[in-house]
Scaffold this active site. Structure first.
Site, short mmCIF file in Angstrom:
data_model
loop_
_atom_site.label_atom_id
_atom_site.label_comp_id
_atom_site.label_asym_id
_atom_site.label_seq_id
_atom_site.Cartn_x
_atom_site.Cartn_y
_atom_site.Cartn_z
N CYS A 117 0.87 -1.18 0.00
CA CYS A 117 0.00 0.00 0.00
C CYS A 117 0.90 1.23 0.00
O CYS A 117 2.09 1.13 0.31
CB CYS A 117 -0.91 0.00 1.23
N CYS A 119 -0.07 4.22 1.68
CA CYS A 119 -0.47 5.23 2.68
C CYS A 119 0.61 5.53 3.72
O CYS A 119 0.68 6.64 4.23
CB CYS A 119 -1.78 4.85 3.36
N CYS A 127 -4.05 6.13 0.12
CA CYS A 127 -3.48 4.85 -0.31
C CYS A 127 -3.06 4.83 -1.77
O CYS A 127 -2.66 3.79 -2.30
CB CYS A 127 -4.48 3.72 -0.03
N LYS A 192 -12.21 -5.24 2.41
CA LYS A 192 -11.63 -4.35 3.42
C LYS A 192 -12.57 -3.17 3.61
O LYS A 192 -12.79 -2.38 2.69
CB LYS A 192 -10.25 -3.88 2.98
N ARG A 214 -11.18 7.44 3.92
CA ARG A 214 -10.92 6.41 2.91
C ARG A 214 -12.21 5.81 2.33
O ARG A 214 -12.18 4.77 1.70
CB ARG A 214 -10.08 5.29 3.52
N GLU A 230 -16.41 -8.16 -4.38
CA GLU A 230 -14.97 -7.86 -4.28
C GLU A 230 -14.16 -9.15 -4.33
O GLU A 230 -13.13 -9.23 -5.01
CB GLU A 230 -14.67 -7.12 -2.97
N LYS A 245 -11.57 -7.89 6.51
CA LYS A 245 -10.95 -7.00 7.49
C LYS A 245 -11.86 -5.82 7.77
O LYS A 245 -12.35 -5.24 6.82
CB LYS A 245 -9.63 -6.52 6.90
N SER A 271 -6.01 -3.45 14.60
CA SER A 271 -5.45 -2.72 15.74
C SER A 271 -6.50 -2.27 16.75
O SER A 271 -6.26 -2.33 17.95
CB SER A 271 -4.66 -1.51 15.22
N TYR A 310 -2.37 -9.16 16.27
CA TYR A 310 -1.32 -8.62 17.14
C TYR A 310 -1.14 -9.49 18.39
O TYR A 310 -0.21 -9.29 19.15
CB TYR A 310 -1.66 -7.17 17.53
C1 PBG Z 1 -2.78 0.11 4.85
C2 PBG Z 1 -3.31 -0.70 5.97
C3 PBG Z 1 -4.09 -0.31 7.06
C4 PBG Z 1 -4.22 -1.44 7.87
C5 PBG Z 1 -3.56 -2.48 7.23
N1 PBG Z 1 -3.02 -2.00 6.05
C6 PBG Z 1 -4.61 1.01 7.44
C7 PBG Z 1 -5.72 1.63 6.68
O1 PBG Z 1 -6.23 1.08 5.71
O2 PBG Z 1 -6.03 2.77 7.03
C8 PBG Z 1 -4.92 -1.48 9.19
C9 PBG Z 1 -4.42 -2.53 10.12
C10 PBG Z 1 -4.90 -2.40 11.52
O3 PBG Z 1 -5.71 -1.53 11.89
O4 PBG Z 1 -4.43 -3.21 12.33
N2 PBG Z 1 -3.72 0.58 3.96
#
Ligand code: PBG
Length: 319
Positions: A117, A119, A127, A192, A214, A230, A245, A271, A310
């Site tokens: 990516c 970003c 991104c 996603k 986004r 998708e 995700k 996260s 994590y």
């Molecule tokens: C990059 C990306 C993101 C995450 C994984 N790859 C951030 C986003 O899309 O803003 C998030 C991972 C997480 O929150 O643990 N695009």
């Protein structure tokens, strides 16, 4: 036969009986730990326990993970400098590339996945490249493909595009094939969602968009049928693994993808999902280990073959 002949409590009476009839087991082989590579070691206040690691520390961490039986890591990079295009993403001496070469050499048993990516590398935090205030889809594809090829040349075992541009799996597949990497799989972040649960990651990676959000490229959390479209498109473009995700808010999506498609399904326990349990546990509101094991089991039970989490290192110590 109903009660009193049938008593479901019989098989719950002891830990041994419960283990014998357990339907879903947590197996470390299915887990992937995200790692943040950075120019220097730095604590990570947004994601406690997930420090930003210098290449040297990442190698040390890699050795420890191998000892613990962790199979795979997913690499993210926090570069020294950012620009409009995100050129740090594909620079052969970029942070992820240095990390890949070192880990490849020092931790031969570890599967190395990379997040593809822009970003973390763009000055604006989106991104892809911008056209005015829009992210330009087709202009971004070539940069993503270049990034994926550069990761593989530096030692990645698989690439995981997370940008949500249309057509990126096809662009990456074609570029990998041209570069002699026809054997390298693509783990597509297929469904996603535009999620509030990425907050701690963006703080950790310094990748929050400097304007807007986004939602123009990531999916609306209200949509399930669109997630299946998708997935269908990513598969047709050459994806080897489909990812959903975030994980916990989307267990129904994981289940639907599992039932519709016969490819490995991954789920990203993101996260914010980690942060919620960590914060509650710190306050003494939850038993951390029990809550984590229950959550991870639910993600597997929903149908995920692979889980990016994590908690992977803690899981290795607990199991
Ligand atoms: C990059 C990306 C993101 C995450 C994984 N790859 C951030 C986003 O899309 O803003 C998030 C991972 C997480 O929150 O643990 N695009």
């Amino acid at each position: 036969m109903a009660f009193p002949a049938t008593r479901l409590r019989r098989l719950r009476r002891t830990a041994g009986l419960r283990a014998l009839v357990r339907e879903t087991r947590l197996d470390l082989d299915a887990f992937v730990l995200p790692l943040f590579l950075a120019p220097a070691d730095e604590p990570n206040d947004a994601l406690p326990g997930m420090s930003r690691l210098s290449v040297e520390s990442a190698v040390e961490k890699g050795r420890e993970l191998e000892r613990l039986g962790v199979r795979a890591v997913l690499l993210f990079g926090i570069p020294e400098a950012k620009d409009d295009e995100g050129s740090g993403a594909w620079h052969e001496d970029g942070i992820v590339h240095r990390g890949l070469r070192a880990l490849r050499a020092e931790c031969p048993g570890l599967v190395l996945l990379t997040d593809v990516c822009l970003c973390e590398y763009t000055s604006h935090g989106h991104c892809g490249v911008l056209d005015g205030e829009q992210v330009a889809n087709d202009e971004t594809l070539e940069l993503l493909a270049r990034t994926a090829v550069s990761h593989v040349e530096a030692g990645a075992d698989a690439v995981a595009p997370s940008d949500m541009m249309d057509g990126r799996v096809a662009a990456i597949r074609a570029a990998l094939d041209d570069a002699g990497a026809a054997d390298t799989p693509i783990v597509a972040y297929a469904a996603k969602y535009a999620s509030a649960f990425y907050g701690p990651f963006r703080e950790a990676a310094g990748s929050a968009p400097s304007f807007g959000d986004r939602r123009g490229y990531q999916m609306d959390p209200a949509n399930l049928r669109e997630a299946l479209r998708e997935c269908e498109l990513d598969l047709a473009e050459g994806a080897d693994v489909l990812m959903v995700k975030p994980a916990l808010p989307n267990l129904d999506v994981i289940r639907a993808v599992r039932e519709r498609f016969d490819v490995p399904v991954a789920a990203y326990n993101v996260s914010g999902e980690y942060g919620m349990l960590r914060a509650a546990a710190e306050r003494g509101w939850l038993d951390e280990r029990q809550a984590v094991l229950e959550s991870l089991t639910a993600i597997r039970r929903a149908g995920a073959d692979l889980v990016i989490s994590y908690w992977t290192e803690d899981l290795a110590r607990w199991l």
